[in-house]
Design a protein around this motif. Structure first.
Motif, PDB file in Angstrom:
ATOM      1  N   CYS A  50     -21.254   5.987  31.647  1.00  0.00           N
ATOM      2  CA  CYS A  50     -20.872   7.400  31.672  1.00  0.00           C
ATOM      3  C   CYS A  50     -20.886   7.992  30.264  1.00  0.00           C
ATOM      4  CB  CYS A  50     -19.480   7.549  32.285  1.00  0.00           C
ATOM      5  SG  CYS A  50     -18.906   9.263  32.373  1.00  0.00           S
ATOM      6  N   ILE A  51     -21.500   9.160  30.116  1.00  0.00           N
ATOM      7  CA  ILE A  51     -21.569   9.844  28.824  1.00  0.00           C
ATOM      8  C   ILE A  51     -20.574  11.005  28.747  1.00  0.00           C
ATOM      9  CG2 ILE A  51     -23.934   9.132  28.338  1.00  0.00           C
ATOM     10  CD1 ILE A  51     -24.846  11.942  29.285  1.00  0.00           C
ATOM     11  N   ALA A  52     -19.716  11.140  29.733  1.00  0.00           N
ATOM     12  CA  ALA A  52     -18.659  12.163  29.777  1.00  0.00           C
ATOM     13  C   ALA A  52     -19.213  13.583  29.661  1.00  0.00           C
ATOM     14  CB  ALA A  52     -17.604  11.898  28.703  1.00  0.00           C
ATOM     15  N   CYS A  53     -20.344  13.831  30.301  1.00  0.00           N
ATOM     16  CA  CYS A  53     -20.939  15.169  30.244  1.00  0.00           C
ATOM     17  C   CYS A  53     -20.173  16.159  31.128  1.00  0.00           C
ATOM     18  CB  CYS A  53     -22.406  15.116  30.651  1.00  0.00           C
ATOM     19  SG  CYS A  53     -22.689  14.712  32.393  1.00  0.00           S
ATOM     20  N   ALA A  54     -19.445  15.642  32.104  1.00  0.00           N
ATOM     21  CA  ALA A  54     -18.614  16.435  33.025  1.00  0.00           C
ATOM     22  C   ALA A  54     -19.425  17.314  33.977  1.00  0.00           C
ATOM     23  CB  ALA A  54     -17.583  17.253  32.272  1.00  0.00           C
ATOM     24  N   SER A  55     -20.699  17.048  34.117  1.00  0.00           N
ATOM     25  CA  SER A  55     -21.508  17.806  35.086  1.00  0.00           C
ATOM     26  C   SER A  55     -20.966  17.619  36.498  1.00  0.00           C
ATOM     27  CB  SER A  55     -22.968  17.347  35.038  1.00  0.00           C
ATOM     28  OG  SER A  55     -23.551  17.697  33.813  1.00  0.00           O
ATOM     29  N   CYS A  56     -20.523  16.419  36.799  1.00  0.00           N
ATOM     30  CA  CYS A  56     -19.985  16.134  38.128  1.00  0.00           C
ATOM     31  C   CYS A  56     -18.722  16.958  38.395  1.00  0.00           C
ATOM     32  CB  CYS A  56     -19.683  14.647  38.271  1.00  0.00           C
ATOM     33  SG  CYS A  56     -18.568  13.967  37.016  1.00  0.00           S
ATOM     34  N   ALA A  57     -17.850  17.027  37.416  1.00  0.00           N
ATOM     35  CA  ALA A  57     -16.600  17.777  37.586  1.00  0.00           C
ATOM     36  C   ALA A  57     -16.853  19.270  37.717  1.00  0.00           C
ATOM     37  CB  ALA A  57     -15.661  17.500  36.417  1.00  0.00           C
ATOM     38  N   ARG A  58     -17.821  19.779  36.972  1.00  0.00           N
ATOM     39  CA  ARG A  58     -18.119  21.220  37.023  1.00  0.00           C
ATOM     40  C   ARG A  58     -18.718  21.637  38.356  1.00  0.00           C
ATOM     41  NH1 ARG A  58     -19.658  20.334  31.711  1.00  0.00           N
ATOM     42  NH2 ARG A  58     -21.844  20.258  32.247  1.00  0.00           N
ATOM     43  N   ILE A  59     -19.532  20.786  38.964  1.00  0.00           N
ATOM     44  CA  ILE A  59     -20.206  21.185  40.203  1.00  0.00           C
ATOM     45  C   ILE A  59     -19.350  20.926  41.446  1.00  0.00           C
ATOM     46  CG2 ILE A  59     -21.412  19.038  40.767  1.00  0.00           C
ATOM     47  CD1 ILE A  59     -23.914  20.906  41.277  1.00  0.00           C
ATOM     48  N   CYS A  60     -18.322  20.119  41.332  1.00  0.00           N
ATOM     49  CA  CYS A  60     -17.494  19.777  42.488  1.00  0.00           C
ATOM     50  C   CYS A  60     -16.778  21.012  43.037  1.00  0.00           C
ATOM     51  CB  CYS A  60     -16.460  18.709  42.117  1.00  0.00           C
ATOM     52  SG  CYS A  60     -15.426  18.238  43.513  1.00  0.00           S
ATOM     53  N   PRO A  61     -17.067  21.395  44.285  1.00  0.00           N
ATOM     54  CA  PRO A  61     -16.470  22.612  44.850  1.00  0.00           C
ATOM     55  C   PRO A  61     -14.983  22.488  45.126  1.00  0.00           C
ATOM     56  CG  PRO A  61     -17.739  21.479  46.537  1.00  0.00           C
ATOM     57  CD  PRO A  61     -17.983  20.751  45.234  1.00  0.00           C
ATOM     58  N   ASP A  62     -14.474  21.263  45.182  1.00  0.00           N
ATOM     59  CA  ASP A  62     -13.055  21.055  45.476  1.00  0.00           C
ATOM     60  C   ASP A  62     -12.262  20.536  44.282  1.00  0.00           C
ATOM     61  OD1 ASP A  62     -13.242  21.852  48.234  1.00  0.00           O
ATOM     62  OD2 ASP A  62     -14.332  19.985  48.573  1.00  0.00           O
ATOM     63  N   SER A  63     -12.885  20.466  43.127  1.00  0.00           N
ATOM     64  CA  SER A  63     -12.227  20.025  41.887  1.00  0.00           C
ATOM     65  C   SER A  63     -11.517  18.685  42.052  1.00  0.00           C
ATOM     66  CB  SER A  63     -11.253  21.097  41.381  1.00  0.00           C
ATOM     67  OG  SER A  63     -11.932  22.293  41.120  1.00  0.00           O
ATOM     68  N   VAL A  64     -12.206  17.721  42.599  1.00  0.00           N
ATOM     69  CA  VAL A  64     -11.586  16.411  42.817  1.00  0.00           C
ATOM     70  C   VAL A  64     -11.888  15.427  41.696  1.00  0.00           C
ATOM     71  CG1 VAL A  64     -11.663  16.704  45.317  1.00  0.00           C
ATOM     72  CG2 VAL A  64     -13.459  15.410  44.205  1.00  0.00           C
TER      73      VAL A  64
END
Length: 70
Positions: A50-64
């Protein structure tokens, strides 16, 4: 840089959006178990990549997803 990813598994609905945007392809649905809502939640398969780009967190519609850099 180390990263820590946490998923609120019980709120994840398995939409796979986070999986589609991960540049390292280290996210996947947990097909071995279901959450309280009956969905297969997403999770990280290799945290060391993991490079901690946070793309996953930004796109998550439920902020999980929470991404922390260590």
């Amino acid at each position: 840089m180390q990263a820590r990813l946490t998923f609120d598994r019980d709120r994840c609905k398995g939409c796979e959006l986070c999986i589609s945007v991960c540049p390292k392809h280290i996210l996947a649905l947990d097909m071995t178990s279901a959450n309280v809502k009956g969905y297969h939640p997403a999770g990280v398969t290799d945290l060391s990549q993991c490079i901690a780009c946070a793309s996953c967190a930004r796109i998550c519609p439920d902020s999980v997803i929470t991404v922390e850099k260590e």
